[in-house]
Design a protein around this motif. Structure first.
Motif, PDB file in Angstrom:
ATOM      1  N   ASP A  83       0.827  -1.208   0.000  1.00 22.58           N
ATOM      2  CA  ASP A  83       0.000   0.000   0.000  1.00 22.58           C
ATOM      3  C   ASP A  83       0.861   1.257   0.000  1.00 22.58           C
ATOM      4  N   ALA A  84       1.993   1.198   0.693  1.00 20.87           N
ATOM      5  CA  ALA A  84       2.914   2.340   0.693  1.00 20.87           C
ATOM      6  C   ALA A  84       3.517   2.537  -0.691  1.00 20.87           C
ATOM      7  N   ARG A  85       3.844   1.435  -1.361  1.00 23.28           N
ATOM      8  CA  ARG A  85       4.388   1.520  -2.718  1.00 23.28           C
ATOM      9  C   ARG A  85       3.347   2.106  -3.669  1.00 23.28           C
ATOM     10  N   ALA A  86       2.080   1.685  -3.511  1.00 26.85           N
ATOM     11  CA  ALA A  86       1.021   2.215  -4.368  1.00 26.85           C
ATOM     12  C   ALA A  86       0.856   3.714  -4.157  1.00 26.85           C
ATOM     13  N   ASN A  87       0.899   4.154  -2.889  1.00 27.52           N
ATOM     14  CA  ASN A  87       0.801   5.588  -2.605  1.00 27.52           C
ATOM     15  C   ASN A  87       1.978   6.350  -3.191  1.00 27.52           C
ATOM     16  N   GLU A  88       3.163   5.754  -3.092  1.00 24.29           N
ATOM     17  CA  GLU A  88       4.343   6.420  -3.645  1.00 24.29           C
ATOM     18  C   GLU A  88       4.221   6.564  -5.155  1.00 24.29           C
ATOM     19  N   ASP A  89       3.777   5.498  -5.834  1.00 20.48           N
ATOM     20  CA  ASP A  89       3.614   5.566  -7.285  1.00 20.48           C
ATOM     21  C   ASP A  89       2.590   6.638  -7.672  1.00 20.48           C
TER      22      ASP A  89
ATOM     23  N   ARG B 118       5.738  12.263   4.746  1.00 21.93           N
ATOM     24  CA  ARG B 118       6.387  11.093   5.352  1.00 21.93           C
ATOM     25  C   ARG B 118       7.314  10.422   4.356  1.00 21.93           C
ATOM     26  N   ARG B 119       6.919  10.394   3.110  1.00 20.93           N
ATOM     27  CA  ARG B 119       7.759   9.734   2.098  1.00 20.93           C
ATOM     28  C   ARG B 119       8.802  10.681   1.524  1.00 20.93           C
ATOM     29  N   PHE B 120       8.426  11.944   1.342  1.00 21.98           N
ATOM     30  CA  PHE B 120       9.332  12.929   0.735  1.00 21.98           C
ATOM     31  C   PHE B 120       9.338  14.182   1.611  1.00 21.98           C
ATOM     32  N   PRO B 121      10.171  14.201   2.634  1.00 27.91           N
ATOM     33  CA  PRO B 121      10.179  15.320   3.582  1.00 27.91           C
ATOM     34  C   PRO B 121      10.500  16.674   2.963  1.00 27.91           C
ATOM     35  N   THR B 122      11.208  16.685   1.817  1.00 30.03           N
ATOM     36  CA  THR B 122      11.551  17.963   1.183  1.00 30.03           C
ATOM     37  C   THR B 122      11.155  17.930  -0.294  1.00 30.03           C
ATOM     38  N   ARG B 123      11.011  19.117  -0.853  1.00 35.14           N
ATOM     39  CA  ARG B 123      10.701  19.236  -2.289  1.00 35.14           C
ATOM     40  C   ARG B 123      11.817  18.608  -3.127  1.00 35.14           C
ATOM     41  N   GLU B 124      13.063  18.788  -2.673  1.00 35.22           N
ATOM     42  CA  GLU B 124      14.206  18.238  -3.404  1.00 35.22           C
ATOM     43  C   GLU B 124      14.118  16.711  -3.499  1.00 35.22           C
ATOM     44  N   GLN B 125      13.715  16.076  -2.405  1.00 36.88           N
ATOM     45  CA  GLN B 125      13.594  14.619  -2.424  1.00 36.88           C
ATOM     46  C   GLN B 125      12.476  14.168  -3.361  1.00 36.88           C
TER      47      GLN B 125
END
Length: 198
Positions: free
Chosen positions: A12-18, A53-60
């Protein structure tokens, strides 16, 4: 499945990331540097907390979106080659490169800093794209569609030239015409014009 850092990620985390990365690519292509993380989260159908939570910064987020879009573009080789003759598949992929670059332009300032700080990122991207072009080229040569003396690196360089000269979304029609000229140059004499009826 591990993420780029080697950690295992729940389905589910992978699906949210995609969903987040696909939404980010569309937002950067549509809104450029004005794309907001809040809007990206809304477009992906997740809460802003999930994004942070997955991408704390815009750069990430930009880094991950760039890698995601590059991998997605390069993964298009097999489906296109399955559905189309190799030269037509290559030409269709070139149009998809224009879409890929629209997102890249929207991330330009942040991406420029990332590429400056991580030289491997640029070289990895070039290698991935060159490998994709080589897959098309080998198939097209085997089908007698593309000249054998044309190198994949030259095709990629010419494609980069088209995007540099006509990469703005308002120049899309011109870019498509330039891609046809590129195909006319790398295919066997007269073949591309005959195939396209031009």
């Amino acid at each position: 499945m591990p993420d780029p850092s080697g950690r295992r990620v729940r389905a589910d985390a992978r699906a949210n990331e995609d969903k987040l990365l696909a939404a980010a690519a569309l937002a950067f292509a549509r809104d450029g540097a004005a794309a907001t993380l809040k809007q990206i989260a809304e477009d992906a159908g997740v809460g802003i907390g999930t994004l942070y939570r997955r991408f704390p910064t815009r750069e990430q987020l930009v880094d991950a979106t760039y890698r995601y879009e590059t991998a997605r573009l390069c993964a298009r080789t097999s489906p296109l080659l399955r559905d189309l003759p190799a030269d037509r598949a290559l030409r269709a992929w070139m149009s998809e490169v224009l879409d890929y670059l629209a997102a890249k332009h929207g991330m330009a300032e942040t991406l420029k800093a990332l590429l400056r700080d991580d030289e491997r990122l640029g070289s990895q991207t070039r290698a991935q794209l060159t490998d994709a072009v080589e897959e098309f080229r080998l198939a097209a040569v085997a089908q007698g569609a593309v000249r054998e003396d044309v190198a994949s690196s030259d095709i990629l360089m010419a494609l980069a030239g088209v995007t540099l000269a006509a990469g703005d979304v308002r120049q899309r029609a011109q870019a498509e015409r330039l891609l046809d000229l590129l195909m006319d140059g790398i295919t066997r004499p007269g073949r591309w014009r005959a195939a396209t009826g031009s």
